[in-house]
Motif scaffolding. Structure first.
Motif, short mmCIF file in Angstrom:
data_model
loop_
_atom_site.label_atom_id
_atom_site.label_comp_id
_atom_site.label_asym_id
_atom_site.label_seq_id
_atom_site.Cartn_x
_atom_site.Cartn_y
_atom_site.Cartn_z
N GLN A 91 -2.81 23.34 -37.50
CA GLN A 91 -1.41 23.13 -37.10
C GLN A 91 -1.22 23.47 -35.63
O GLN A 91 -0.50 22.75 -34.92
CB GLN A 91 -0.46 23.96 -37.97
CG GLN A 91 1.01 23.69 -37.63
CD GLN A 91 1.97 24.20 -38.69
OE1 GLN A 91 1.61 24.36 -39.84
NE2 GLN A 91 3.21 24.45 -38.29
N ARG A 92 -1.86 24.54 -35.16
CA ARG A 92 -1.75 24.88 -33.74
C ARG A 92 -2.34 23.78 -32.87
O ARG A 92 -1.77 23.41 -31.83
CB ARG A 92 -2.47 26.22 -33.46
CG ARG A 92 -1.71 27.45 -33.94
CD ARG A 92 -2.30 28.71 -33.33
NE ARG A 92 -3.69 28.91 -33.71
CZ ARG A 92 -4.07 29.56 -34.81
NH1 ARG A 92 -3.17 30.08 -35.63
NH2 ARG A 92 -5.36 29.71 -35.08
N GLU A 93 -3.48 23.23 -33.29
CA GLU A 93 -4.12 22.15 -32.52
C GLU A 93 -3.23 20.91 -32.49
O GLU A 93 -3.10 20.25 -31.45
CB GLU A 93 -5.48 21.81 -33.13
CG GLU A 93 -6.54 22.88 -32.94
CD GLU A 93 -7.85 22.52 -33.61
OE1 GLU A 93 -7.93 21.43 -34.20
OE2 GLU A 93 -8.79 23.34 -33.55
N ILE A 94 -2.62 20.59 -33.62
CA ILE A 94 -1.76 19.42 -33.70
C ILE A 94 -0.53 19.59 -32.81
O ILE A 94 -0.13 18.68 -32.08
CB ILE A 94 -1.34 19.16 -35.16
CG1 ILE A 94 -2.51 18.54 -35.92
CG2 ILE A 94 -0.11 18.26 -35.25
CD1 ILE A 94 -2.27 18.37 -37.41
N GLU A 95 0.08 20.76 -32.84
CA GLU A 95 1.26 21.01 -32.02
C GLU A 95 0.92 20.97 -30.54
O GLU A 95 1.69 20.44 -29.73
CB GLU A 95 1.87 22.35 -32.39
CG GLU A 95 2.53 22.35 -33.77
CD GLU A 95 2.95 23.74 -34.23
OE1 GLU A 95 2.44 24.73 -33.65
OE2 GLU A 95 3.77 23.84 -35.16
N ALA A 96 -0.26 21.50 -30.18
CA ALA A 96 -0.69 21.48 -28.79
C ALA A 96 -0.96 20.05 -28.33
O ALA A 96 -0.59 19.65 -27.22
CB ALA A 96 -1.94 22.33 -28.60
N ARG A 97 -1.57 19.26 -29.22
CA ARG A 97 -1.86 17.88 -28.87
C ARG A 97 -0.58 17.07 -28.75
O ARG A 97 -0.44 16.23 -27.85
CB ARG A 97 -2.78 17.26 -29.92
CG ARG A 97 -3.22 15.85 -29.57
CD ARG A 97 -4.24 15.32 -30.53
NE ARG A 97 -4.67 13.99 -30.13
CZ ARG A 97 -5.54 13.26 -30.81
NH1 ARG A 97 -6.09 13.74 -31.90
NH2 ARG A 97 -5.88 12.05 -30.40
N ASP A 98 0.38 17.31 -29.64
CA ASP A 98 1.67 16.62 -29.56
C ASP A 98 2.32 16.86 -28.20
O ASP A 98 2.81 15.94 -27.55
CB ASP A 98 2.62 17.13 -30.65
CG ASP A 98 2.26 16.60 -32.02
OD1 ASP A 98 1.40 15.71 -32.12
OD2 ASP A 98 2.86 17.08 -33.01
N ALA A 99 2.31 18.13 -27.78
CA ALA A 99 2.94 18.49 -26.51
C ALA A 99 2.22 17.82 -25.35
O ALA A 99 2.85 17.31 -24.41
CB ALA A 99 2.93 20.00 -26.33
N ARG A 100 0.90 17.80 -25.41
CA ARG A 100 0.10 17.20 -24.34
C ARG A 100 0.33 15.69 -24.29
O ARG A 100 0.51 15.11 -23.21
CB ARG A 100 -1.37 17.53 -24.57
CG ARG A 100 -2.30 17.08 -23.45
CD ARG A 100 -3.68 17.72 -23.59
NE ARG A 100 -4.31 17.39 -24.86
CZ ARG A 100 -4.59 18.27 -25.82
NH1 ARG A 100 -4.27 19.54 -25.68
NH2 ARG A 100 -5.20 17.89 -26.93
N ASP A 101 0.32 15.04 -25.45
CA ASP A 101 0.48 13.59 -25.49
C ASP A 101 1.88 13.16 -25.06
O ASP A 101 2.06 12.12 -24.43
CB ASP A 101 0.20 13.06 -26.90
CG ASP A 101 -1.29 13.12 -27.26
OD1 ASP A 101 -2.11 13.33 -26.35
OD2 ASP A 101 -1.62 12.96 -28.44
N ALA A 102 2.88 13.95 -25.43
CA ALA A 102 4.27 13.58 -25.13
C ALA A 102 4.64 13.84 -23.67
O ALA A 102 5.54 13.20 -23.12
CB ALA A 102 5.22 14.33 -26.04
#
Length: 226
Positions: free
Chosen positions: A179-190
């Motif tokens: 979940q931490r990886e997904i949230e970090a990736r979401d922030a980076r991609d957005a």
């Protein structure tokens, strides 16, 4: 003079774990259209860069890698997921790892890498139609697509889906870590300057949280039928 035939395109964008890969494959099969998994292209370049020992922050080296990497898609002999060959090596399983996903996200922020892959992606647009799965299919690659969908789901839901997939493959992962990886990736991609992850203005938004896959497919089909 006859008009050129316009090949229809359905774009299905969304963050990691939103279900777009499975939905895109099922919809493409039902429609009899070609399928473009754009995320696999970025994962393939990230994989090739890692195999070559490149520093992902070395823009020139990674761009050359994107320009030279040979990527091919082949149907699976047993009817399963499409196999992805990277420079002649079947890297399908390696491309599904979180490491490959993180590498793809990192290099996707490099404008010259994205440009190197544009023509390759546009080349998938052939009759009778194309289902394009990715993060910027409806906003950047196929802005003229007749049908656009943006799938999403809560980070917790997407982490659970990814956890189940990876555990079934025998990989050691934790739900909280995913979940931490997904949230970090979401922030980076957005937040990236080039082609940030966001729905196209004319896309139909579908929240897949708690929704069975057949219901999601039905909603996407409704967009095409309309």
């Amino acid at each position: 003079m006859s008009r050129p035939v316009v090949v229809p395109v359905l774009t299905i964008d969304g963050p990691s774990g939103s279900g777009k890969g499975t939905v895109s494959r099922l919809v493409a099969e039902c429609l009899g259209w070609r399928l473009l998994d754009s995320g696999a292209l970025y994962r393939a370049v990230g994989y090739a860069a890692g195999a070559a020992g490149l520093d992902l922050s070395d823009i020139d080296a990674v761009t050359r890698c994107a320009q030279s990497t040979k990527i091919r898609f082949h149907p699976s002999a047993d009817g399963g997921d499409t196999r992805v060959l990277v420079n002649g090596h079947d890297a399908t399983d390696e491309l599904r790892t979180e490491t490959a996903g993180a590498a793809a996200s990192a290099i996707a922020s490099i404008p010259s890498v994205r440009q190197a892959l544009v023509d390759l992606q546009l080349g998938f647009r052939k009759a009778p139609g194309l289902v394009a799965d990715g993060r910027d299919m409806g906003t950047v690659i196929f802005p003229d697509a007749a049908y656009k969908v943006f799938l999403t789901a809560s980070a917790a839901e997407r982490a659970k889906r990814r956890y189940k997939q990876l555990k079934e493959k025998g990989l050691s992962v934790t739900l909280s870590g995913l979940q931490r990886e997904i949230e970090a990736r979401d922030a980076r991609d957005a937040s990236r300057a080039v082609a940030p992850l966001k729905p196209a203005d004319d896309a139909v938004l579908v929240d897949t949280t708690g929704m069975p896959i057949d219901e999601v497919v039905a909603k996407v089909f409704a967009v095409v039928r309309s």
